[in-house]
Design an enzyme around this catalytic site. Structure first.
Site, mmCIF file in Angstrom:
data_model
loop_
_atom_site.group_PDB
_atom_site.id
_atom_site.type_symbol
_atom_site.label_atom_id
_atom_site.label_comp_id
_atom_site.label_asym_id
_atom_site.label_seq_id
_atom_site.Cartn_x
_atom_site.Cartn_y
_atom_site.Cartn_z
ATOM 1 N N HIS A 45 6.637 8.494 2.110
ATOM 2 C CA HIS A 45 7.082 8.406 0.714
ATOM 3 C C HIS A 45 5.961 7.893 -0.168
ATOM 4 O O HIS A 45 5.123 7.104 0.269
ATOM 5 C CB HIS A 45 8.314 7.494 0.576
ATOM 6 C CG HIS A 45 8.148 6.137 1.169
ATOM 7 N ND1 HIS A 45 8.285 5.899 2.525
ATOM 8 C CD2 HIS A 45 7.853 4.942 0.607
ATOM 9 C CE1 HIS A 45 8.076 4.609 2.760
ATOM 10 N NE2 HIS A 45 7.807 4.010 1.619
ATOM 11 N N HIS B 253 5.366 5.908 -3.771
ATOM 12 C CA HIS B 253 5.975 5.097 -4.823
ATOM 13 C C HIS B 253 5.356 5.487 -6.164
ATOM 14 O O HIS B 253 4.126 5.523 -6.291
ATOM 15 C CB HIS B 253 5.668 3.613 -4.607
ATOM 16 C CG HIS B 253 6.226 3.030 -3.348
ATOM 17 N ND1 HIS B 253 7.397 2.304 -3.327
ATOM 18 C CD2 HIS B 253 5.784 3.050 -2.064
ATOM 19 C CE1 HIS B 253 7.638 1.888 -2.085
ATOM 20 N NE2 HIS B 253 6.673 2.330 -1.295
HETATM 21 P P1 5GP Z 1 7.844 0.910 1.967
HETATM 22 O O1 5GP Z 1 7.749 -0.588 2.044
HETATM 23 O O2 5GP Z 1 8.320 1.509 3.275
HETATM 24 O O3 5GP Z 1 6.625 1.557 1.425
HETATM 25 O O4 5GP Z 1 8.943 1.176 0.863
HETATM 26 C C1 5GP Z 1 10.263 1.477 1.151
HETATM 27 C C2 5GP Z 1 10.993 1.470 -0.175
HETATM 28 O O5 5GP Z 1 12.274 2.052 0.026
HETATM 29 C C3 5GP Z 1 11.226 0.057 -0.743
HETATM 30 O O6 5GP Z 1 10.625 -0.046 -2.022
HETATM 31 C C4 5GP Z 1 12.743 -0.080 -0.783
HETATM 32 O O7 5GP Z 1 13.203 -0.754 -1.928
HETATM 33 C C5 5GP Z 1 13.210 1.369 -0.749
HETATM 34 N N1 5GP Z 1 14.488 1.555 -0.073
HETATM 35 C C6 5GP Z 1 14.830 1.070 1.145
HETATM 36 N N2 5GP Z 1 16.083 1.459 1.476
HETATM 37 C C7 5GP Z 1 16.526 2.212 0.435
HETATM 38 C C8 5GP Z 1 17.768 2.893 0.199
HETATM 39 O O8 5GP Z 1 18.698 2.888 1.001
HETATM 40 N N3 5GP Z 1 17.873 3.566 -0.975
HETATM 41 C C9 5GP Z 1 16.864 3.592 -1.894
HETATM 42 N N4 5GP Z 1 17.081 4.292 -3.010
HETATM 43 N N5 5GP Z 1 15.686 2.968 -1.695
HETATM 44 C C10 5GP Z 1 15.515 2.278 -0.543
#
Ligand code: 5GP
Ligand code: ZN
Length: 142
Positions: free
Chosen positions: A97, A99
């Site tokens: 993903h 951001h």
């Molecule tokens: P990472 O730390 O893996 O780069 O970011 C994961 C992102 O996914 C985080 O910013 C977190 O807030 C978001 N996230 C985690 N679970 C969910 C979810 O169930 N729904 C949504 N919309 N975002 C999520």
């Protein structure tokens, strides 16, 4: 069984605020936004990190990343694009993903702190090592 939370969002097994989608890519609101309007851009197919994601998939994703940056730019003063790979880098969801983070003047967020190389020699050695690894990676992925 696929326990991936983002796959479940793709398949509508759990809800999300979907703001854009096409055949290959889905965009939805991050549930814990760094700033309001923080988006996540994902391929609909499951890949864990950018490292093993095929180039054709990345091409689709990165073009939507740009489109969403253009969207977020309309509601903010600036845009950060972030992408974490592996736990050590802060990746908590193991589905690729990007951001897209709206930024505003004086929004209180701090940029990454910069370190310093201890010497010019250390800096030059690092550059040489990286250049060697670039060749290795190119040979592994012709
Ligand atoms: P990472 O730390 O893996 O780069 O970011 C994961 C992102 O996914 C985080 O910013 C977190 O807030 C978001 N996230 C985690 N679970 C969910 C979810 O169930 N729904 C949504 N919309 N975002 C999520
Ligand atoms: Zn997934």
């Amino acid at each position: 069984m696929n326990d991936c939370i983002f796959c479940k969002i793709v398949n509508k097994e759990i809800p999300a605020e979907r703001v854009y989608e096409d055949e290959k890519v889905l965009v939805f609101l991050d549930i814990n936004p760094i700033n309001q309007g923080h988006l996540l851009v994902i391929p609909k197919d499951h890949y864990e990190t950018i490292l093993e994601t095929p180039e054709n998939v990345l091409q689709d994703v990165i073009l939507r990343v740009k489109k969403m940056a253009q969207v977020v730019d309309k509601i903010s003063d600036g845009v950060n694009i972030g992408q974490n790979n592996k736990l050590a880098a802060g990746q908590l969801v193991n589905h690729l993903h990007f951001h897209i983070i709206p930024r505003n003047e004086n929004d209180g967020l701090v940029s990454w702190p910069g370190k310093e190389y201890e010497s010019e020699d250390e800096r030059l050695k690092m550059a040489e090592e990286i250049k060697k690894i670039v060749k290795e990676v190119e040979e592994e992925n012709p």
